[in-house]
Design a protein around this motif. Structure first.
Motif, PDB file in Angstrom:
ATOM      1  N   SER A 264       0.238   4.900 -64.226  1.00 36.29           N
ATOM      2  CA  SER A 264       1.664   5.180 -64.062  1.00 36.29           C
ATOM      3  C   SER A 264       2.401   3.992 -63.453  1.00 36.29           C
ATOM      4  O   SER A 264       1.816   3.181 -62.731  1.00 36.29           O
ATOM      5  CB  SER A 264       1.853   6.406 -63.166  1.00 36.29           C
ATOM      6  N   LYS A 265       3.720   3.917 -63.754  1.00 34.43           N
ATOM      7  CA  LYS A 265       4.577   2.923 -63.126  1.00 34.43           C
ATOM      8  C   LYS A 265       5.217   3.549 -61.894  1.00 34.43           C
ATOM      9  O   LYS A 265       5.796   4.625 -61.973  1.00 34.43           O
ATOM     10  CB  LYS A 265       5.674   2.474 -64.101  1.00 34.43           C
ATOM     11  N   TYR A 266       5.122   2.874 -60.757  1.00 32.27           N
ATOM     12  CA  TYR A 266       5.691   3.420 -59.536  1.00 32.27           C
ATOM     13  C   TYR A 266       5.853   2.330 -58.492  1.00 32.27           C
ATOM     14  O   TYR A 266       5.279   1.243 -58.607  1.00 32.27           O
ATOM     15  CB  TYR A 266       4.810   4.550 -58.983  1.00 32.27           C
ATOM     16  N   VAL A 267       6.641   2.645 -57.480  1.00 32.79           N
ATOM     17  CA  VAL A 267       6.747   1.793 -56.301  1.00 32.79           C
ATOM     18  C   VAL A 267       6.347   2.638 -55.102  1.00 32.79           C
ATOM     19  O   VAL A 267       6.391   3.869 -55.151  1.00 32.79           O
ATOM     20  CB  VAL A 267       8.171   1.228 -56.110  1.00 32.79           C
ATOM     21  N   THR A 268       5.928   1.984 -54.035  1.00 31.14           N
ATOM     22  CA  THR A 268       5.443   2.711 -52.860  1.00 31.14           C
ATOM     23  C   THR A 268       6.258   2.365 -51.627  1.00 31.14           C
ATOM     24  O   THR A 268       6.863   1.288 -51.537  1.00 31.14           O
ATOM     25  CB  THR A 268       3.964   2.384 -52.576  1.00 31.14           C
ATOM     26  N   THR A 269       6.246   3.279 -50.679  1.00 30.99           N
ATOM     27  CA  THR A 269       6.881   3.045 -49.401  1.00 30.99           C
ATOM     28  C   THR A 269       6.177   3.878 -48.331  1.00 30.99           C
ATOM     29  O   THR A 269       5.632   4.948 -48.616  1.00 30.99           O
ATOM     30  CB  THR A 269       8.382   3.397 -49.435  1.00 30.99           C
ATOM     31  N   LEU A 270       6.174   3.387 -47.120  1.00 30.59           N
ATOM     32  CA  LEU A 270       5.604   4.089 -45.972  1.00 30.59           C
ATOM     33  C   LEU A 270       6.733   4.756 -45.185  1.00 30.59           C
ATOM     34  O   LEU A 270       7.776   4.144 -44.953  1.00 30.59           O
ATOM     35  CB  LEU A 270       4.876   3.109 -45.050  1.00 30.59           C
ATOM     36  N   ASP A 271       6.508   6.020 -44.776  1.00 28.35           N
ATOM     37  CA  ASP A 271       7.511   6.650 -43.930  1.00 28.35           C
ATOM     38  C   ASP A 271       7.130   6.498 -42.459  1.00 28.35           C
ATOM     39  O   ASP A 271       6.067   5.946 -42.124  1.00 28.35           O
ATOM     40  CB  ASP A 271       7.736   8.119 -44.325  1.00 28.35           C
ATOM     41  N   ASP A 272       7.958   6.998 -41.569  1.00 31.24           N
ATOM     42  CA  ASP A 272       7.741   6.823 -40.133  1.00 31.24           C
ATOM     43  C   ASP A 272       6.546   7.609 -39.612  1.00 31.24           C
ATOM     44  O   ASP A 272       6.047   7.338 -38.517  1.00 31.24           O
ATOM     45  CB  ASP A 272       8.995   7.245 -39.358  1.00 31.24           C
ATOM     46  N   ASP A 273       6.082   8.583 -40.398  1.00 33.11           N
ATOM     47  CA  ASP A 273       4.939   9.396 -39.988  1.00 33.11           C
ATOM     48  C   ASP A 273       3.609   8.855 -40.513  1.00 33.11           C
ATOM     49  O   ASP A 273       2.577   9.516 -40.402  1.00 33.11           O
ATOM     50  CB  ASP A 273       5.121  10.838 -40.456  1.00 33.11           C
ATOM     51  N   GLY A 274       3.642   7.655 -41.114  1.00 29.31           N
ATOM     52  CA  GLY A 274       2.412   7.051 -41.601  1.00 29.31           C
ATOM     53  C   GLY A 274       1.923   7.599 -42.925  1.00 29.31           C
ATOM     54  O   GLY A 274       0.739   7.528 -43.231  1.00 29.31           O
ATOM     55  N   ARG A 275       2.830   8.138 -43.726  1.00 29.87           N
ATOM     56  CA  ARG A 275       2.457   8.634 -45.050  1.00 29.87           C
ATOM     57  C   ARG A 275       2.895   7.629 -46.110  1.00 29.87           C
ATOM     58  O   ARG A 275       4.000   7.081 -46.036  1.00 29.87           O
ATOM     59  CB  ARG A 275       3.094   9.994 -45.314  1.00 29.87           C
ATOM     60  N   LEU A 276       2.019   7.415 -47.081  1.00 30.93           N
ATOM     61  CA  LEU A 276       2.307   6.505 -48.192  1.00 30.93           C
ATOM     62  C   LEU A 276       2.777   7.331 -49.377  1.00 30.93           C
ATOM     63  O   LEU A 276       2.068   8.220 -49.854  1.00 30.93           O
ATOM     64  CB  LEU A 276       1.064   5.699 -48.562  1.00 30.93           C
ATOM     65  N   TRP A 277       3.982   7.030 -49.867  1.00 32.05           N
ATOM     66  CA  TRP A 277       4.563   7.761 -50.979  1.00 32.05           C
ATOM     67  C   TRP A 277       4.690   6.850 -52.194  1.00 32.05           C
ATOM     68  O   TRP A 277       4.988   5.663 -52.074  1.00 32.05           O
ATOM     69  CB  TRP A 277       5.947   8.292 -50.619  1.00 32.05           C
ATOM     70  N   ALA A 278       4.493   7.434 -53.366  1.00 32.89           N
ATOM     71  CA  ALA A 278       4.701   6.724 -54.633  1.00 32.89           C
ATOM     72  C   ALA A 278       5.884   7.355 -55.345  1.00 32.89           C
ATOM     73  O   ALA A 278       5.998   8.582 -55.438  1.00 32.89           O
ATOM     74  CB  ALA A 278       3.453   6.808 -55.504  1.00 32.89           C
ATOM     75  N   TYR A 279       6.782   6.508 -55.881  1.00 38.77           N
ATOM     76  CA  TYR A 279       7.953   6.955 -56.628  1.00 38.77           C
ATOM     77  C   TYR A 279       7.795   6.499 -58.081  1.00 38.77           C
ATOM     78  O   TYR A 279       7.998   5.327 -58.398  1.00 38.77           O
ATOM     79  CB  TYR A 279       9.226   6.364 -56.036  1.00 38.77           C
TER      80      TYR A 279
END
Length: 398
Positions: A264-279
């Protein structure tokens, strides 16, 4: 939300702008997009405080959200169903009633008010701006037609005129289904370029403002281009998409889904709670975000390496706040990550394997935008007053 022209925060390019299909017929004529109350609420949101006082002609300064006037009766004809005049009608009510009578999207009239006179966001509008609010009946080379002077006459006249343009009986110069050489500027020396006009709505916009943006105007976003730039149709697209979404209506392609961290094509970001999310993204659409990992509170940044170790799965490097670096691998291509078995060490709090989640962050009306960490969203403003340049000229046939 702050207005993009006032803050400079908006999309950084005009991706999606097509000179031959600025707006679809269906969107242009959809009169059900806003109620009177929604229009009034929109106006209120754009001007928190009107400066008031007197303008340069000693007339009262009234912002659009507070504007009221007595309207007159207009008979029904082939283009509009008529209008029964009333006392003390608000701008929101006038726009709503006219949109219903003339089958024009009220959002179109709102955007036209902004691109012509900046009335939606203006905090100290002079009274004359209301008298020629849409430039209807006001050619460049002659005084305004007195029959169109006044806010009500401007709104009703412009909406009715759009239906006349789209009918194609009296105006055929920019008829849809043909290619036309459309100027960049009133100065013929600035040149023109062929444009295939795809629909009636786009044709109507060119009758109203017969210029297309040149490359300099397109690069400038909301700002000023060069001496050959014209801004009317560019600003129409800018304001409409920033305020109301796509000029082509709801996307016909389903939002993408993250099925695999490898494919899949996606970008990632970390939130303040230490979770890694893919969009996930595809064809200019953003899908629901998916959680790839958690327990990364000690991580400052994640970088996608591709297949680092040649095992056929995508790998990531995690840079800790303590300057350490660790390798993380995808779990068999599924949307989750596991801690690497490599000798590179990382924070002990990382979870070794997590199931994917499908928590959507979008509103009910649009797909989620890219996280701010992965895009640049600054756009230059046009002047110290932070308003874009208005149209360089009006069509003499208005």
């Amino acid at each position: 939300m702050a207005d993009p022209a006032a803050t400079g925060i908006a999309k950084s390019t005009l991706v999606g702008f097509t000179p031959g299909n600025i707006i679809s017929d269906a969107v242009f004529t959809n009169k059900k997009t806003m109620t009177e109350a929604q229009i009034q609420s929109f106006f209120n949101s754009k001007v928190s405080r009107c400066l008031g006082g007197r303008d340069e002609n000693n007339e009262p300064i009234v912002c659009l959200k507070d504007f009221r006037m007595n309207t007159v009766t207009r008979p029904a004809d082939a283009y509009c169903s008529g209008y029964s005049g009333a006392a003390n009608e608000s701008a929101a009510r006038i726009i709503y009633r006219v949109s219903q009578a003339c089958n024009i999207n009220p959002q179109v009239l709102i955007v036209m008010l902004q691109k012509e006179q900046g009335l939606i966001t203006h905090v100290w509008p002079s009274a004359w701006r209301y008298r020629i609010a849409l430039g209807q009946g006001c050619p460049d080379t002659a005084p305004c037609d007195p029959n169109y002077i006044g806010f009500f006459h401007q709104i009703y006249g412009a909406a009715r005129q759009m239906q006349i343009y789209m009918e194609g009986k009296w105006f055929q110069w920019y008829a849809p289904g043909k290619t036309w050489n459309i100027l960049y500027n009133p100065k013929a020396s600035c040149g023109s370029a062929p444009v295939y006009v795809a629909n009636k709505a786009t044709s109507a916009l060119y009758y109203y403002t017969p210029y297309q943006p040149n490359a300099a105007a397109m690069r400038a976003g909301y700002g000023e281009g060069d001496g050959c730039s014209a801004y009317g149709n560019r600003n129409f697209y800018n304001y409409f998409t920033d305020w109301f979404g796509s000029t082509q209506g709801k996307p016909t392609v389903a939002p993408p889904v993250l099925k695999s961290v490898n494919a899949s094509k996606y970008v990632t970001t970390l939130d303040d709670d230490g979770r890694l999310w893919a969009y996930p993204y595809s064809q200019k659409l953003w899908g629901a975000r998916v959680q790839l990992a958690s327990g990364l509170s000690g991580v400052a940044k994640m970088i996608d390496l591709g297949d680092f170790d040649g095992d056929g799965t995508r790998d990531f490097i995690a840079f800790g706040k303590d300057k350490s670096a660790s390798l993380m691998r995808s779990e068999g291509g599924r949307p989750s990550l596991r801690k690497s078995r490599s000798p590179v060490t990382g924070p002990a709090s990382w979870t070794s394997s997590l199931p994917a989640t499908s928590t959507a962050t979008a509103s009910s009306t649009s797909s989620p935008r890219a996280p701010t960490e992965t895009c640049s969203c600054a756009r230059a403003t046009a002047s110290a007053a932070s308003r874009p340049p208005r149209e360089s000229a009006a069509d003499g046939t208005r």
